[in-house]
Scaffold this motif. Structure first.
Motif, short mmCIF file in Angstrom:
data_model
loop_
_atom_site.label_atom_id
_atom_site.label_comp_id
_atom_site.label_asym_id
_atom_site.label_seq_id
_atom_site.Cartn_x
_atom_site.Cartn_y
_atom_site.Cartn_z
N ILE A 194 0.85 -1.19 0.00
CA ILE A 194 0.00 0.00 0.00
C ILE A 194 0.89 1.24 0.00
O ILE A 194 1.86 1.31 0.75
N THR A 195 0.57 2.21 -0.85
CA THR A 195 1.28 3.50 -0.82
C THR A 195 0.70 4.34 0.30
O THR A 195 -0.47 4.70 0.27
N GLN A 196 1.52 4.64 1.32
CA GLN A 196 1.07 5.41 2.47
C GLN A 196 1.74 6.77 2.49
O GLN A 196 2.95 6.89 2.30
N VAL A 197 0.94 7.80 2.73
CA VAL A 197 1.41 9.18 2.69
C VAL A 197 1.14 9.84 4.05
O VAL A 197 0.02 9.78 4.55
N GLN A 198 2.18 10.45 4.61
CA GLN A 198 2.04 11.15 5.90
C GLN A 198 1.52 12.56 5.65
O GLN A 198 2.05 13.30 4.84
N ILE A 199 0.46 12.92 6.38
CA ILE A 199 -0.17 14.24 6.24
C ILE A 199 0.25 15.14 7.40
O ILE A 199 0.33 14.69 8.54
N ASN A 200 0.49 16.40 7.09
CA ASN A 200 0.76 17.40 8.12
C ASN A 200 -0.37 18.43 8.09
O ASN A 200 -0.37 19.32 7.24
N PRO A 201 -1.36 18.30 8.97
CA PRO A 201 -2.53 19.18 8.90
C PRO A 201 -2.22 20.65 9.10
O PRO A 201 -2.99 21.52 8.70
N ARG A 202 -1.05 20.97 9.71
CA ARG A 202 -0.69 22.36 9.95
C ARG A 202 0.28 22.90 8.90
O ARG A 202 0.68 24.06 8.97
N GLY A 203 0.65 22.05 7.93
CA GLY A 203 1.56 22.50 6.88
C GLY A 203 0.87 22.55 5.53
O GLY A 203 -0.36 22.52 5.42
N GLU A 204 1.68 22.60 4.49
CA GLU A 204 1.12 22.65 3.13
C GLU A 204 0.55 21.31 2.70
O GLU A 204 -0.36 21.24 1.88
N MET A 205 1.09 20.22 3.26
CA MET A 205 0.64 18.87 2.91
C MET A 205 -0.52 18.47 3.82
O MET A 205 -0.44 17.52 4.59
N ASN A 206 -1.63 19.22 3.75
CA ASN A 206 -2.80 18.87 4.54
C ASN A 206 -3.72 17.95 3.72
O ASN A 206 -3.44 17.64 2.57
N PHE A 207 -4.82 17.53 4.32
CA PHE A 207 -5.69 16.57 3.64
C PHE A 207 -6.25 17.09 2.31
O PHE A 207 -6.17 16.39 1.30
N PRO A 208 -6.83 18.29 2.25
CA PRO A 208 -7.38 18.74 0.96
C PRO A 208 -6.33 18.84 -0.13
O PRO A 208 -6.55 18.39 -1.26
N ALA A 209 -5.15 19.42 0.20
CA ALA A 209 -4.10 19.59 -0.80
C ALA A 209 -3.57 18.23 -1.28
O ALA A 209 -3.40 18.00 -2.47
N ALA A 210 -3.33 17.32 -0.31
CA ALA A 210 -2.82 15.99 -0.67
C ALA A 210 -3.85 15.21 -1.48
O ALA A 210 -3.51 14.50 -2.43
N LEU A 211 -5.11 15.34 -1.11
CA LEU A 211 -6.17 14.59 -1.79
C LEU A 211 -6.35 15.05 -3.23
O LEU A 211 -6.50 14.23 -4.14
N ARG A 212 -6.32 16.36 -3.45
CA ARG A 212 -6.46 16.87 -4.82
C ARG A 212 -5.32 16.37 -5.69
O ARG A 212 -5.52 15.99 -6.85
N SER A 213 -4.10 16.37 -5.14
CA SER A 213 -2.93 15.95 -5.92
C SER A 213 -2.91 14.44 -6.13
O SER A 213 -2.56 13.96 -7.22
N ILE A 214 -3.30 13.68 -5.10
CA ILE A 214 -3.20 12.22 -5.19
C ILE A 214 -4.18 11.64 -6.19
O ILE A 214 -3.95 10.55 -6.74
N LEU A 215 -5.25 12.35 -6.48
CA LEU A 215 -6.22 11.86 -7.48
C LEU A 215 -5.61 11.83 -8.87
O LEU A 215 -6.13 11.15 -9.76
#
Length: 379
Positions: A194-215
């Protein structure tokens, strides 16, 4: 609770002993709580905090400093929160995967919590989690689908991440060749394949940003650690409508409450009904200690007693209780009409749905847990 018979001034050995005893007892967390008079050491056993040691106030700072050294934290900063990881000894590897340390300043001194993550292969398999046969078969049906959203609800510490991890492993084994990506905060267990990605909710790599890119990475199955805001909810629902199987969690007390929260986040009712495959609501209930449980001859039910094996709590280990709501015609109509929570719950119960309390009663009748625990977990 057992007391540790060590010289309290030997802080290094005392900290080591407390960490080792926590591992041996299966504690999930160790709390070092300063008060005006002493330092309380408490283990979280089967979800409940139990005081195992009361240490002199004079050594409290030294105890926390030793933990900070082990966790690679700044020992001279006592005024800010800090987080780190405590290195495992070779003999502990294989039993415990990780020890995370969090230190926080209080009016009585620094408070520390060590969280233990265990390597329990039994929790990797969906068949071993403890779901009823009906819920297990429904979850496997959902895992075989190519698109839609499965919502997991329940309080913190109710096993949602463990269930999601087991589902990802099941999909990876049963449907090889699928692209599976997990966005987590933080990554708690590494899952092979499984490809697992660590999210930093207080940084640029938050859930919305990561989700838009990962799609754009061509995923077929996506696991999102938690829906925390309206933007993440909108992306998850839209992805579930466009050829992605989405698995995610949301803080809600009931399945109806989870559906209502999506509507309150601004998701259109028709999008909720078209994308949501089901809502799984789960809790963890303590199991009666097999060494000391006693049966009431009148009611035939078992009760907690307490012994050395269970630290006098009467319980040892935990078991999953759950309810799964699939969206049918009546429930879809209630969502489309933006019904309130009471109306939505009435629709769910009217169709003969076995709720989470009834699932726990099943375990009470089997002598696995008690009515007291049922009331504690379910309210």
């Amino acid at each position: 609770m057992p007391k540790f018979r060590h010289n309290p001034h030997h802080v290094v050995s005392l900290v080591e002993d407390l960490l080792k005893n926590a591992m041996d007892s299966g504690a999930s967390d160790i709390h070092f709580e300063p008060t005006s008079r002493e330092l309380l050491v408490r283990y979280r056993l089967d979800g409940v905090l139990n005081t195992v040691e009361k240490l002199p106030k004079a050594i409290a700072d030294n105890m926390i400093s030793r933990l900070k050294v082990l966790g690679g934290l700044l020992t001279y900063r006592n005024d800010i929160p800090q987080e780190g990881r405590i290195q495992l000894h070779d003999e502990d590897k294989g039993k415990v995967m990780e020890q995370r340390l969090a230190v926080y300043p209080t009016i009585h001194g620094q408070r520390a919590v060590v969280r233990l993550f265990y390597e329990d292969s039994g929790l990797n398999d969906m068949d071993q989690l403890g779901f009823s046969d009906h819920i297990l078969s429904s979850l496997k049906e959902i895992a075989a689908l190519n698109q839609g959203v499965l919502l997991l609800t329940g309080p913190a510490g109710s096993g949602k991440s463990t269930t999601l991890g087991a589902m990802l492993r099941y999909i990876n084994v049963q449907f090889p060749g699928k692209s599976i990506i997990a966005l987590e905060d933080p990554v708690e267990r590494h899952i092979e394949g499984i490809t697992q990605v660590q999210i930093n909710p207080r940084g640029e790599m938050n859930f919305p940003a990561a989700l838009r890119s990962i799609l754009r990475q061509d995923p077929q199955v996506l696991m999102i650690g938690e829906i925390r805001d309206a933007e993440t909810a909108r992306i998850v629902i839209e992805a579930g409508l466009t050829g992605h199987l989405m698995l995610t969690t949301m803080h809600s007390g009931t399945p109806g409450g989870a559906l209502l929260r999506l509507l309150e986040m601004g998701i259109e009712p028709y999008q909720v009904t078209s994308s949501t495959l089901g809502v799984l609501n789960q809790r963890l209930a303590r199991k009666l200690c097999p060494a000391c449980k006693a049966q009431n001859p009148e009611t035939r039910e078992f009760r907690a007693m307490g012994c050395h094996d269970c630290f006098q709590t009467g319980y040892h280990d935990r078991i999953l209780i759950a309810e799964l709501v699939r969206l049918d015609g009546q429930l879809r109509k209630a969502v489309l009409a933006k019904a309130d929570l009471d109306d939505m719950e009435q629709v769910i119960s009217a169709r003969g749905h076995m709720d989470i309390r009834q699932d726990c009663i099943r375990l009470v009748r089997q002598g696995i847990t008690t009515h007291d625990e049922l009331n504690k977990v379910c309210g």
